[in-house]
Design an enzyme around this catalytic site. Structure first.
Site, PDB file in Angstrom:
ATOM      1  N   SER A 171       1.851   2.913   5.047  1.00 41.99           N
ATOM      2  CA  SER A 171       2.846   3.546   5.921  1.00 41.99           C
ATOM      3  C   SER A 171       3.585   2.563   6.813  1.00 41.99           C
ATOM      4  O   SER A 171       4.112   2.938   7.864  1.00 41.99           O
ATOM      5  CB  SER A 171       2.191   4.634   6.777  1.00 41.99           C
ATOM      6  OG  SER A 171       1.590   5.615   5.963  1.00 41.99           O
ATOM      7  N   SER A 207       0.813  -1.213   0.000  1.00 46.35           N
ATOM      8  CA  SER A 207       0.000   0.000   0.000  1.00 46.35           C
ATOM      9  C   SER A 207       0.849   1.268   0.000  1.00 46.35           C
ATOM     10  O   SER A 207       2.085   1.217   0.051  1.00 46.35           O
ATOM     11  CB  SER A 207      -0.934  -0.022   1.216  1.00 46.35           C
ATOM     12  OG  SER A 207      -1.797  -1.126   1.155  1.00 46.35           O
ATOM     13  N   HIS A 208       0.174   2.418  -0.023  1.00 49.98           N
ATOM     14  CA  HIS A 208       0.842   3.712  -0.123  1.00 49.98           C
ATOM     15  C   HIS A 208       1.765   3.971   1.080  1.00 49.98           C
ATOM     16  O   HIS A 208       1.485   3.560   2.197  1.00 49.98           O
ATOM     17  CB  HIS A 208      -0.178   4.843  -0.249  1.00 49.98           C
ATOM     18  CG  HIS A 208      -1.179   4.868   0.867  1.00 49.98           C
ATOM     19  ND1 HIS A 208      -2.397   4.241   0.772  1.00 49.98           N
ATOM     20  CD2 HIS A 208      -1.150   5.446   2.085  1.00 49.98           C
ATOM     21  CE1 HIS A 208      -3.076   4.431   1.884  1.00 49.98           C
ATOM     22  NE2 HIS A 208      -2.348   5.146   2.707  1.00 49.98           N
ATOM     23  N   ASN A 209       2.885   4.630   0.784  1.00 51.08           N
ATOM     24  CA  ASN A 209       3.853   5.091   1.785  1.00 51.08           C
ATOM     25  C   ASN A 209       4.637   3.977   2.454  1.00 51.08           C
ATOM     26  O   ASN A 209       5.322   4.209   3.456  1.00 51.08           O
ATOM     27  CB  ASN A 209       3.182   5.931   2.886  1.00 51.08           C
ATOM     28  CG  ASN A 209       2.403   7.101   2.332  1.00 51.08           C
ATOM     29  OD1 ASN A 209       2.740   7.638   1.276  1.00 51.08           O
ATOM     30  ND2 ASN A 209       1.351   7.501   3.033  1.00 51.08           N
TER      31      ASN A 209
END
Length: 302
Positions: free
Chosen positions: A249, A229-231
């Site tokens: 994250s 996922s993102h980050n």
């Protein structure tokens, strides 16, 4: 099958700087390769460890032309030639790749949509039906299979492999709630940075960062059907096995091994961590830990 003289193999190991101990006749030839459990006469094979060798020891004979073994006692083992190394599997497949592997042909396939603003290095191979958007950068020697999407701004290092169906750099599942209780998508301004010698599996998804980039460092190997996922940040030489889901994250250290697992958002996974199959990770994990279970708990240290 190609005939290879054992001296050629020794010269290959020397050239690569491999450390080994051998008992071989340089005049002997091998004719192909086989597994040790289904051994074919005059081929090269390998064994994983001393236990595996003990299990098959009685079945071995001087017909075994060349065996790659770990650093163990070979007294009483009936094989014609052997080479001892610290990593027999790696050396065995390295030898096969050099003498029997197919030489990669670099080319651009059909029906691709490639932005004129993308930067593609030398000896890059791109399959069919791929989409490569503006400001994408692809390093030298990288291989991209079929039906791959590289969204705007994605950077991929040298000598990477991106398997079919991978989607890299699309926006992630990030939402906030407005005053009416409605879910509003959070804009994603980052992208994805992938280092050198990275493998990304078939149908794996890596989402772009919201502000900073999602980062995959050098030497990372991601299996098929994974979700990153993102980050997310993944440190060097970490292996991630099929169907793993890493939420937003998460920071993962170097040299980790993550079997099929789910990792909650905003966690920190230390260096040299092993996460066992089927784990649901809901807390930070310290360096050198072995964790597994639902919820995952520390069971040992590496």
């Amino acid at each position: 099958m190609k005939v290879v003289n054992i001296k050629e193999i020794i010269d290959f190991l020397d050239k690569k700087g491999n450390i080994y101990e051998s008992s071989v006749c340089n005049e002997d030839d091998i004719i192909g390769f086989s597994s040790i459990t289904h051994y074919k006469k005059n081929t090269i094979s390998w064994v994983k460890n001393e236990k595996k060798l003990a299990d098959i020891k009685e079945k071995l004979s001087d017909e075994v032309q060349l065996l790659i073994v770990p650093n163990i006692d070979m007294k009483g083992v009936s094989v014609k030639n052997y080479i001892k190394v610290s990593n027999p599997k790696g050396i065995f497949f390295d030898i096969l790749g050099n003498f029997y592997g197919e030489k990669e042909e670099y080319n651009i396939g059909k029906n691709n949509v490639i932005s004129t603003l993308a930067k593609i290095g030398d000896n890059v191979s791109i399959g069919n039906n791929c989409i490569i958007e503006e400001y994408v950068e692809i390093g030298h020697g990288t291989i991209i299979y079929n039906n791959v999407v590289l969204a705007k701004g994605v950077k991929i290092g040298i000598n990477c492999t991106i398997k079919s169906g991978a989607v890299i750099g699309e926006i992630g599942f990030g939402y906030s709630t407005n005053e009416n209780g409605e879910s509003i998508r959070v804009p994603h301004f980052g992208s994805v940075d992938i280092g050198n010698n990275v493998d990304i599996g078939a149908n794996t998804t890596i989402e772009r960062g919201t502000i900073d980039n999602t980062v995959i460092e050098d030497g990372v190997k991601v299996d098929d059907l994974c979700q990153i996922s993102h980050n997310v940040y993944i440190g060097e030489n970490t292996n991630i096995i099929t169907n793993t889901a890493i939420y937003g994250s998460v920071k993962i250290g170097k040299g980790c091994y993550i079997a099929t697992s789910v990792i909650r958002n905003q966690l920190t996974i230390g260096n040299n961590v092993t996460i066992g199959m089927g784990s649901v990770v809901v807390k930070d994990v310290t360096d050198n830990s072995i964790v597994f279970g639902n919820p995952a708990k520390e069971k040992d240290k590496r």
